[in-house]
Write a protein that holds these residues in place. Structure first.
Motif, PDB file in Angstrom:
ATOM      1  N   SER A   1       3.753   9.936  10.116  1.00 49.78           N
ATOM      2  CA  SER A   1       4.302  10.884   9.143  1.00 49.78           C
ATOM      3  C   SER A   1       3.742  10.618   7.755  1.00 49.78           C
ATOM      4  CB  SER A   1       5.825  10.787   9.095  1.00 49.78           C
ATOM      5  OG  SER A   1       6.391  11.204  10.296  1.00 49.78           O
ATOM      6  N   CYS A   2       3.647   9.351   7.405  1.00 50.31           N
ATOM      7  CA  CYS A   2       3.113   8.962   6.091  1.00 50.31           C
ATOM      8  C   CYS A   2       1.654   9.403   5.975  1.00 50.31           C
ATOM      9  CB  CYS A   2       3.243   7.452   5.916  1.00 50.31           C
ATOM     10  SG  CYS A   2       2.810   6.857   4.280  1.00 50.31           S
ATOM     11  N   ALA A   3       0.869   9.130   7.007  1.00 45.49           N
ATOM     12  CA  ALA A   3      -0.545   9.505   6.991  1.00 45.49           C
ATOM     13  C   ALA A   3      -0.718  11.020   6.948  1.00 45.49           C
ATOM     14  CB  ALA A   3      -1.249   8.930   8.216  1.00 45.49           C
ATOM     15  N   THR A   4       0.092  11.734   7.714  1.00 44.29           N
ATOM     16  CA  THR A   4       0.019  13.197   7.732  1.00 44.29           C
ATOM     17  C   THR A   4       0.385  13.766   6.368  1.00 44.29           C
ATOM     18  OG1 THR A   4       0.545  13.263  10.076  1.00 44.29           O
ATOM     19  CG2 THR A   4       0.916  15.289   8.826  1.00 44.29           C
ATOM     20  N   PHE A   5       1.451  13.232   5.776  1.00 42.96           N
ATOM     21  CA  PHE A   5       1.890  13.684   4.458  1.00 42.96           C
ATOM     22  C   PHE A   5       0.804  13.437   3.413  1.00 42.96           C
ATOM     23  CE2 PHE A   5       4.206  12.517   0.470  1.00 42.96           C
ATOM     24  CZ  PHE A   5       4.541  13.798   0.104  1.00 42.96           C
ATOM     25  N   MET A   6       0.230  12.233   3.427  1.00 42.50           N
ATOM     26  CA  MET A   6      -0.813  11.898   2.453  1.00 42.50           C
ATOM     27  C   MET A   6      -2.048  12.767   2.669  1.00 42.50           C
ATOM     28  SD  MET A   6       0.667   9.800   0.561  1.00 42.50           S
ATOM     29  CE  MET A   6      -0.723   9.432  -0.479  1.00 42.50           C
TER      30      MET A   6
ATOM     31  N   GLU B   1      13.698   7.671  -2.781  1.00 40.83           N
ATOM     32  CA  GLU B   1      14.516   8.662  -2.072  1.00 40.83           C
ATOM     33  C   GLU B   1      13.680   9.878  -1.668  1.00 40.83           C
ATOM     34  OE1 GLU B   1      18.728  11.069  -2.495  1.00 40.83           O
ATOM     35  OE2 GLU B   1      18.121   9.707  -4.084  1.00 40.83           O
ATOM     36  N   GLU B   2      12.850  10.372  -2.575  1.00 43.00           N
ATOM     37  CA  GLU B   2      12.008  11.530  -2.270  1.00 43.00           C
ATOM     38  C   GLU B   2      11.029  11.219  -1.144  1.00 43.00           C
ATOM     39  OE1 GLU B   2      11.743  13.621  -6.693  1.00 43.00           O
ATOM     40  OE2 GLU B   2      10.388  11.954  -6.201  1.00 43.00           O
ATOM     41  N   PHE B   3      10.390  10.054  -1.242  1.00 41.66           N
ATOM     42  CA  PHE B   3       9.404   9.671  -0.245  1.00 41.66           C
ATOM     43  C   PHE B   3      10.073   9.408   1.100  1.00 41.66           C
ATOM     44  CE2 PHE B   3       5.830   7.007   1.383  1.00 41.66           C
ATOM     45  CZ  PHE B   3       4.808   7.920   1.173  1.00 41.66           C
ATOM     46  N   ALA B   4      11.241   8.775   1.076  1.00 46.66           N
ATOM     47  CA  ALA B   4      11.982   8.509   2.313  1.00 46.66           C
ATOM     48  C   ALA B   4      12.365   9.820   2.998  1.00 46.66           C
ATOM     49  CB  ALA B   4      13.224   7.675   2.012  1.00 46.66           C
ATOM     50  N   ASP B   5      12.753  10.813   2.213  1.00 44.78           N
ATOM     51  CA  ASP B   5      13.065  12.126   2.788  1.00 44.78           C
ATOM     52  C   ASP B   5      11.855  12.699   3.520  1.00 44.78           C
ATOM     53  OD1 ASP B   5      15.704  12.126   1.947  1.00 44.78           O
ATOM     54  OD2 ASP B   5      15.316  13.375   0.175  1.00 44.78           O
ATOM     55  N   ARG B   6      10.678  12.535   2.947  1.00 46.44           N
ATOM     56  CA  ARG B   6       9.448  13.032   3.577  1.00 46.44           C
ATOM     57  C   ARG B   6       9.164  12.304   4.888  1.00 46.44           C
ATOM     58  NH1 ARG B   6       6.750  17.555   1.387  1.00 46.44           N
ATOM     59  NH2 ARG B   6       7.434  17.676  -0.755  1.00 46.44           N
TER      60      ARG B   6
ATOM     61  N   THR C   1      15.832   6.437   5.560  1.00 42.22           N
ATOM     62  CA  THR C   1      16.666   6.218   4.374  1.00 42.22           C
ATOM     63  C   THR C   1      15.852   5.526   3.287  1.00 42.22           C
ATOM     64  OG1 THR C   1      17.447   4.046   5.078  1.00 42.22           O
ATOM     65  CG2 THR C   1      18.725   5.971   5.825  1.00 42.22           C
ATOM     66  N   ASN C   2      16.297   5.699   2.044  1.00 43.09           N
ATOM     67  CA  ASN C   2      15.594   5.012   0.959  1.00 43.09           C
ATOM     68  C   ASN C   2      15.791   3.504   1.053  1.00 43.09           C
ATOM     69  OD1 ASN C   2      18.278   5.529   0.159  1.00 43.09           O
ATOM     70  ND2 ASN C   2      17.754   5.355  -2.003  1.00 43.09           N
ATOM     71  N   SER C   3      16.897   3.069   1.640  1.00 44.02           N
ATOM     72  CA  SER C   3      17.125   1.634   1.864  1.00 44.02           C
ATOM     73  C   SER C   3      16.079   1.072   2.824  1.00 44.02           C
ATOM     74  CB  SER C   3      18.529   1.414   2.425  1.00 44.02           C
ATOM     75  OG  SER C   3      18.726   0.074   2.766  1.00 44.02           O
TER      76      SER C   3
ATOM     77  N   ARG D   1       0.837  -1.215   0.000  1.00 40.37           N
ATOM     78  CA  ARG D   1       0.000   0.000   0.000  1.00 40.37           C
ATOM     79  C   ARG D   1       0.864   1.254   0.000  1.00 40.37           C
ATOM     80  NH1 ARG D   1      -2.981  -3.069   3.764  1.00 40.37           N
ATOM     81  NH2 ARG D   1      -2.222  -1.781   5.492  1.00 40.37           N
ATOM     82  N   ILE D   2       1.919   1.253   0.792  1.00 40.52           N
ATOM     83  CA  ILE D   2       2.815   2.411   0.837  1.00 40.52           C
ATOM     84  C   ILE D   2       3.486   2.610  -0.515  1.00 40.52           C
ATOM     85  CG2 ILE D   2       4.975   3.277   1.840  1.00 40.52           C
ATOM     86  CD1 ILE D   2       3.999   2.015   4.519  1.00 40.52           C
ATOM     87  N   LYS D   3       3.942   1.522  -1.125  1.00 37.85           N
ATOM     88  CA  LYS D   3       4.582   1.615  -2.444  1.00 37.85           C
ATOM     89  C   LYS D   3       3.602   2.152  -3.483  1.00 37.85           C
ATOM     90  CE  LYS D   3       7.260  -1.046  -5.774  1.00 37.85           C
ATOM     91  NZ  LYS D   3       7.920  -2.350  -6.022  1.00 37.85           N
TER      92      LYS D   3
END
Length: 66
Positions: A54-59, A24-29, A33-35, A11-13
């Motif tokens: 953070s993911c939910a807030t960003f979305m 990399e962009e999403f990991a920065d948000r 790390t992107n790894s 779902r995140i992907k």
């Protein structure tokens, strides 16, 4: 409560790809790390409550700006 890491990662992907963002962009948000994000997306790594938030807030911010 158990979390299906593979399903959550998919779902995140999917969200990231819908935003046309690189790992990399999403990991920065998410402030990781992107790894680590790659591991999360593949269901091989866990995601902290802070990063889920953070993911939910960003979305939510993106949706609210439309």
């Amino acid at each position: 409560m158990l979390v299906d890491k593979v399903a959550l990662g998919r779902r995140i992907k999917a969200m990231r790809q819908n935003l046309e963002m690189t790992q990399e962009e999403f990991a920065d948000r998410l402030n990781c790390t992107n790894s680590h994000l790659g591991k999360i997306e593949n269901g091989k790594g866990g995601i902290s409550i802070r990063n889920r938030s953070s993911c939910a807030t960003f979305m939510s911010a993106l949706i609210n700006s439309l």
